[in-house]
Design an enzyme around this catalytic site. Structure first.
Site, PDB file in Angstrom:
ATOM      1  N   SER A  83       0.828  -1.204   0.000  1.00  0.00           N
ATOM      2  CA  SER A  83       0.000   0.000   0.000  1.00  0.00           C
ATOM      3  C   SER A  83       0.862   1.253   0.000  1.00  0.00           C
ATOM      4  O   SER A  83       1.958   1.259   0.589  1.00  0.00           O
ATOM      5  CB  SER A  83      -0.860  -0.018   1.265  1.00  0.00           C
ATOM      6  OG  SER A  83      -1.477   1.222   1.458  1.00  0.00           O
TER       7      SER A  83
ATOM      8  N   TYR B 132      -1.249  -0.672  10.552  1.00  0.00           N
ATOM      9  CA  TYR B 132      -1.577  -1.240   9.236  1.00  0.00           C
ATOM     10  C   TYR B 132      -0.383  -1.085   8.284  1.00  0.00           C
ATOM     11  O   TYR B 132       0.082  -2.053   7.662  1.00  0.00           O
ATOM     12  CB  TYR B 132      -2.834  -0.565   8.664  1.00  0.00           C
ATOM     13  CG  TYR B 132      -3.078  -0.889   7.209  1.00  0.00           C
ATOM     14  CD1 TYR B 132      -3.417  -2.184   6.813  1.00  0.00           C
ATOM     15  CD2 TYR B 132      -2.945   0.084   6.211  1.00  0.00           C
ATOM     16  CE1 TYR B 132      -3.617  -2.494   5.466  1.00  0.00           C
ATOM     17  CE2 TYR B 132      -3.155  -0.214   4.881  1.00  0.00           C
ATOM     18  CZ  TYR B 132      -3.486  -1.499   4.509  1.00  0.00           C
ATOM     19  OH  TYR B 132      -3.680  -1.818   3.186  1.00  0.00           O
TER      20      TYR B 132
ATOM     21  N   LYS C  15       2.387  -3.836   6.485  1.00  0.00           N
ATOM     22  CA  LYS C  15       2.660  -3.927   5.034  1.00  0.00           C
ATOM     23  C   LYS C  15       4.166  -3.899   4.766  1.00  0.00           C
ATOM     24  O   LYS C  15       4.682  -4.673   3.964  1.00  0.00           O
ATOM     25  CB  LYS C  15       1.968  -2.785   4.283  1.00  0.00           C
ATOM     26  CG  LYS C  15       0.450  -2.929   4.210  1.00  0.00           C
ATOM     27  CD  LYS C  15       0.060  -4.098   3.320  1.00  0.00           C
ATOM     28  CE  LYS C  15      -1.397  -4.421   3.363  1.00  0.00           C
ATOM     29  NZ  LYS C  15      -1.772  -5.660   2.716  1.00  0.00           N
TER      30      LYS C  15
HETATM   31  P1  NAD Z   1     -11.036  -6.647   1.207  1.00  0.00           P
HETATM   32  O1  NAD Z   1     -11.214  -6.641   2.684  1.00  0.00           O
HETATM   33  O2  NAD Z   1     -12.196  -6.316   0.360  1.00  0.00           O
HETATM   34  O3  NAD Z   1     -10.467  -8.065   0.731  1.00  0.00           O
HETATM   35  C1  NAD Z   1      -9.603  -8.826   1.537  1.00  0.00           C
HETATM   36  C2  NAD Z   1     -10.114 -10.265   1.499  1.00  0.00           C
HETATM   37  O4  NAD Z   1      -9.249 -11.070   2.298  1.00  0.00           O
HETATM   38  C3  NAD Z   1     -11.510 -10.417   2.071  1.00  0.00           C
HETATM   39  O5  NAD Z   1     -12.314 -11.136   1.169  1.00  0.00           O
HETATM   40  C4  NAD Z   1     -11.309 -11.190   3.375  1.00  0.00           C
HETATM   41  O6  NAD Z   1     -12.406 -12.029   3.664  1.00  0.00           O
HETATM   42  C5  NAD Z   1     -10.040 -11.951   3.071  1.00  0.00           C
HETATM   43  N1  NAD Z   1      -9.240 -12.298   4.267  1.00  0.00           N
HETATM   44  C6  NAD Z   1      -8.843 -11.477   5.265  1.00  0.00           C
HETATM   45  N2  NAD Z   1      -8.121 -12.164   6.156  1.00  0.00           N
HETATM   46  C7  NAD Z   1      -8.044 -13.450   5.716  1.00  0.00           C
HETATM   47  C8  NAD Z   1      -7.431 -14.633   6.197  1.00  0.00           C
HETATM   48  N3  NAD Z   1      -6.761 -14.663   7.352  1.00  0.00           N
HETATM   49  N4  NAD Z   1      -7.550 -15.764   5.472  1.00  0.00           N
HETATM   50  C9  NAD Z   1      -8.249 -15.775   4.319  1.00  0.00           C
HETATM   51  N5  NAD Z   1      -8.860 -14.685   3.818  1.00  0.00           N
HETATM   52  C10 NAD Z   1      -8.760 -13.538   4.510  1.00  0.00           C
HETATM   53  O7  NAD Z   1      -9.809  -5.673   0.889  1.00  0.00           O
HETATM   54  P2  NAD Z   1      -9.332  -5.091  -0.514  1.00  0.00           P
HETATM   55  O8  NAD Z   1      -9.683  -3.663  -0.562  1.00  0.00           O
HETATM   56  O9  NAD Z   1      -9.735  -5.988  -1.584  1.00  0.00           O
HETATM   57  O10 NAD Z   1      -7.759  -5.164  -0.292  1.00  0.00           O
HETATM   58  C11 NAD Z   1      -7.021  -6.298  -0.698  1.00  0.00           C
HETATM   59  C12 NAD Z   1      -5.580  -6.109  -0.264  1.00  0.00           C
HETATM   60  O11 NAD Z   1      -5.072  -4.906  -0.813  1.00  0.00           O
HETATM   61  C13 NAD Z   1      -5.405  -5.993   1.253  1.00  0.00           C
HETATM   62  O12 NAD Z   1      -4.236  -6.684   1.603  1.00  0.00           O
HETATM   63  C14 NAD Z   1      -5.234  -4.507   1.475  1.00  0.00           C
HETATM   64  O13 NAD Z   1      -4.464  -4.245   2.605  1.00  0.00           O
HETATM   65  C15 NAD Z   1      -4.521  -4.080   0.209  1.00  0.00           C
HETATM   66  N6  NAD Z   1      -4.762  -2.672  -0.154  1.00  0.00           N
HETATM   67  C16 NAD Z   1      -6.040  -2.215  -0.281  1.00  0.00           C
HETATM   68  C17 NAD Z   1      -6.253  -0.886  -0.627  1.00  0.00           C
HETATM   69  C18 NAD Z   1      -7.642  -0.328  -0.741  1.00  0.00           C
HETATM   70  O14 NAD Z   1      -7.789   0.901  -0.720  1.00  0.00           O
HETATM   71  N7  NAD Z   1      -8.670  -1.131  -0.870  1.00  0.00           N
HETATM   72  C19 NAD Z   1      -5.153  -0.039  -0.845  1.00  0.00           C
HETATM   73  C20 NAD Z   1      -3.863  -0.552  -0.712  1.00  0.00           C
HETATM   74  C21 NAD Z   1      -3.686  -1.888  -0.367  1.00  0.00           C
HETATM   75  C1  WQD Z   2      -8.945  10.074   1.004  1.00  0.00           C
HETATM   76  C2  WQD Z   2      -9.123  11.554   1.288  1.00  0.00           C
HETATM   77  C3  WQD Z   2      -9.470  12.101   3.599  1.00  0.00           C
HETATM   78  C4  WQD Z   2     -13.321  10.176   4.076  1.00  0.00           C
HETATM   79  C5  WQD Z   2      -6.411   5.056   2.839  1.00  0.00           C
HETATM   80  C6  WQD Z   2      -5.324   4.249   3.451  1.00  0.00           C
HETATM   81  C7  WQD Z   2      -4.425   3.719   2.371  1.00  0.00           C
HETATM   82  C8  WQD Z   2      -5.208   2.938   1.329  1.00  0.00           C
HETATM   83  C9  WQD Z   2      -6.319   3.768   0.794  1.00  0.00           C
HETATM   84  C10 WQD Z   2      -5.247   0.660   2.093  1.00  0.00           C
HETATM   85  C11 WQD Z   2      -8.390  12.013   2.541  1.00  0.00           C
HETATM   86  C12 WQD Z   2     -10.682  12.456   2.763  1.00  0.00           C
HETATM   87  C13 WQD Z   2     -12.138  10.638   3.549  1.00  0.00           C
HETATM   88  C14 WQD Z   2     -14.342  11.104   4.422  1.00  0.00           C
HETATM   89  C15 WQD Z   2     -12.926  12.892   3.658  1.00  0.00           C
HETATM   90  N1  WQD Z   2      -5.819   1.757   1.862  1.00  0.00           N
HETATM   91  N2  WQD Z   2     -11.937  11.975   3.343  1.00  0.00           N
HETATM   92  N3  WQD Z   2     -14.104  12.434   4.184  1.00  0.00           N
HETATM   93  O1  WQD Z   2      -6.535   8.072   3.668  1.00  0.00           O
HETATM   94  O2  WQD Z   2      -5.818   8.455   1.273  1.00  0.00           O
HETATM   95  O3  WQD Z   2      -5.843   6.175   2.188  1.00  0.00           O
HETATM   96  O4  WQD Z   2      -7.119   4.243   1.881  1.00  0.00           O
HETATM   97  O5  WQD Z   2      -4.080   0.384   1.948  1.00  0.00           O
HETATM   98  O6  WQD Z   2      -3.524   2.898   2.993  1.00  0.00           O
HETATM   99  O7  WQD Z   2      -4.577   5.064   4.342  1.00  0.00           O
HETATM  100  O8  WQD Z   2      -7.980   7.270   1.735  1.00  0.00           O
HETATM  101  O9  WQD Z   2     -10.357   7.318   1.196  1.00  0.00           O
HETATM  102  O10 WQD Z   2      -9.673   7.377   3.621  1.00  0.00           O
HETATM  103  O11 WQD Z   2      -9.242   9.356   2.199  1.00  0.00           O
HETATM  104  O12 WQD Z   2     -12.767  14.098   3.488  1.00  0.00           O
HETATM  105  O13 WQD Z   2     -15.417  10.742   4.917  1.00  0.00           O
HETATM  106  O14 WQD Z   2     -10.505  11.801   1.539  1.00  0.00           O
HETATM  107  O15 WQD Z   2      -9.229  13.099   4.555  1.00  0.00           O
HETATM  108  O16 WQD Z   2      -7.888  13.286   2.297  1.00  0.00           O
HETATM  109  P1  WQD Z   2      -6.481   7.601   2.284  1.00  0.00           P
HETATM  110  P2  WQD Z   2      -9.390   7.762   2.212  1.00  0.00           P
END
Ligand code: NAD
Ligand code: WQD
Length: 350
Positions: free
Chosen positions: A136, A160, A164
């Site tokens: 991430s 978190y 990562k």
């Molecule tokens: P999500 O929660 O929708 O998907 C994660 C999936 O993993 C879920 O289906 C959950 O049931 C499964 N899971 C969790 N723990 C588990 C375990 N111990 N065993 C088996 N399955 C398990 O999340 P997402 O948004 O699809 O994110 C996927 C990956 O990408 C995550 O690792 C997250 O940290 C990373 N990521 C997400 C974002 C984002 O904004 N969505 C951004 C950067 C990184």
């Molecule tokens: C985006 C912008 C908030 C909600 C996070 C994680 C990052 C990744 C993506 C997993 C910010 C603003 C938000 C609201 C708002 N996830 N905001 N009102 O913080 O950039 O990133 O999600 O890996 O690791 O940190 O994403 O969508 O929370 O916020 O004004 O109700 O929107 O302040 O500027 P962020 P976000």
């Protein structure tokens, strides 16, 4: 390369990537505990593929919690006993909420790091060719100068992000170990939003979302009354934060390209940003959502949120150079597709 194991394949990014993999002809084996995913997403993918290409999709599901070593091992043993060799793993499974990680750090370390260690221990016996990890942009921490490239310092400010970067380090050691012939890619996603253009699958957050885009959708749908914009006095053009929003299908495509790269090159360990390279302010996203969807959003400005950084967008040139990958969709597409999914599925998969 044919058989791909996708952990967390029933979640948001995993399900969209599974759909892309199946469309490319891969056989997909999903491991998911369903703690935050939905089996319905996989059922919908199967029907979509069947309807579109008139073929039965090769999508298989195993309800497994990766924290459970023996369950994980048994799944690999079962596949091997059926003559199925897993050639690559895409590891999405994990917890992803910054706020929850501050409240429950132990759970986060156990699920994001402990479960990954289990998976790697099992994999060590199966000679898989490629491993792709969902990292991430959060690993970069606060106040990094954008565009952020992969060699920038990593200074996560919450558990978190620390989990990562810990997994990235574990994977680097794993790659260097004498036993490993597995190529590794750590993909640092920026802000994935939107949904598949068919609106068959999309993001289905449980409860009140922390993230901006699903919150916007719930306000647009009048499920939530007011969107609070955190801060109007940031040092940006309109006072709101700037982020690198990336369409979920571009992100899915980034995984396919990474898989191809790891398959056709000699063993390597790479770290790549997956972002568009374009900064969009929170207000720009709100206005675009309103314009393309012809909806007025009820929002107001409130104080800054702790832990936010004003400007964060990727330098995506390394991914372009190595993979030939570039995000193609813009925020109009993200707002249209994301709302289309939400409007057609106001209760998500339920
Ligand atoms: P999500 O929660 O929708 O998907 C994660 C999936 O993993 C879920 O289906 C959950 O049931 C499964 N899971 C969790 N723990 C588990 C375990 N111990 N065993 C088996 N399955 C398990 O999340 P997402 O948004 O699809 O994110 C996927 C990956 O990408 C995550 O690792 C997250 O940290 C990373 N990521 C997400 C974002 C984002 O904004 N969505 C951004 C950067 C990184
Ligand atoms: C985006 C912008 C908030 C909600 C996070 C994680 C990052 C990744 C993506 C997993 C910010 C603003 C938000 C609201 C708002 N996830 N905001 N009102 O913080 O950039 O990133 O999600 O890996 O690791 O940190 O994403 O969508 O929370 O916020 O004004 O109700 O929107 O302040 O500027 P962020 P976000």
């Amino acid at each position: 390369m044919k058989n791909i194991l996708v952990t967390g394949g029933a979640g948001y990014i995993g399900s969209h990537t599974c759909l892309s993999l199946l469309e490319k002809g891969y056989d997909v084996f999903v491991i998911d505990s369903l703690v935050n995913g939905s089996i319905e997403s996989l059922e919908r993918i199967k029907s979509f593929i069947k309807k579109k290409s008139k073929i039965k999709s090769n999508l298989h599901f195993f309800k497994v919690d990766l924290r459970n070593f023996s369950q994980t091992l048994q799944t690999f043993e079962k596949l091997a006993s059926e003559g199925i060799k897993i050639e690559a793993v895409i590891h999405f499974a994990g917890y992803k909420s910054v706020f929850e990680s501050i409240e429950n750090p132990i759970e986060y370390w156990e699920n994001n790091v402990g479960a990954t260690l289990n998976l790697l221990r099992v994999l060590a016996n199966y000679k898989c060719k490629a491993f792709i990890f969902s990292s991430s942009a959060t690993v970069y921490g606060l106040n990094m100068k954008s565009p952020i490239s992969e060699d920038s310092n990593t200074l996560p400010i919450n558990p978190y992000g620390e989990t990562k970067i810990a997994v990235e380090k574990i994977l680097k050691s794993f790659f260097k170990s004498a036993k490993s012939t597995t190529s590794i890619a750590c993909l640092r996603y920026f802000n994935p939003i939107g949904a598949h253009e068919s609106s068959v699958i999309g993001e289905d957050p449980k409860g009140v979302p922390d993230n901006l885009f699903p919150y916007i959708c719930k306000v647009a749908n009048k499920e939530l009354g007011l969107l609070k914009v955190f801060g109007s006095d940031w040092p940006t053009k309109d006072g709101t934060c700037i982020r690198d929003f990336i369409h979920i299908m571009d992100l899915a495509d980034g995984h396919i390209k990474t898989l191809e790269y790891l398959t056709y090159n000699k063993p390597c360990c790479i770290t790549l940003n997956l972002g568009t390279g374009k900064g969009t302010s929170v207000l720009d996203l709100i206005k675009t959502f309103e314009k393309v969807n012809k909806i007025d959003l009820n929002y107001s400005f409130v104080n800054r949120r702790d832990g936010d950084t004003p400007i964060m967008y990727a330098n995506p040139l390394l991914a372009k150079k190595l993979l030939g990958w570039k995000a193609k969709k813009d925020i109009n597409d993200m707002c249209l597709d994301g709302w289309n999914w939400f409007k057609n599925n106001p209760n998500g998969y339920r």
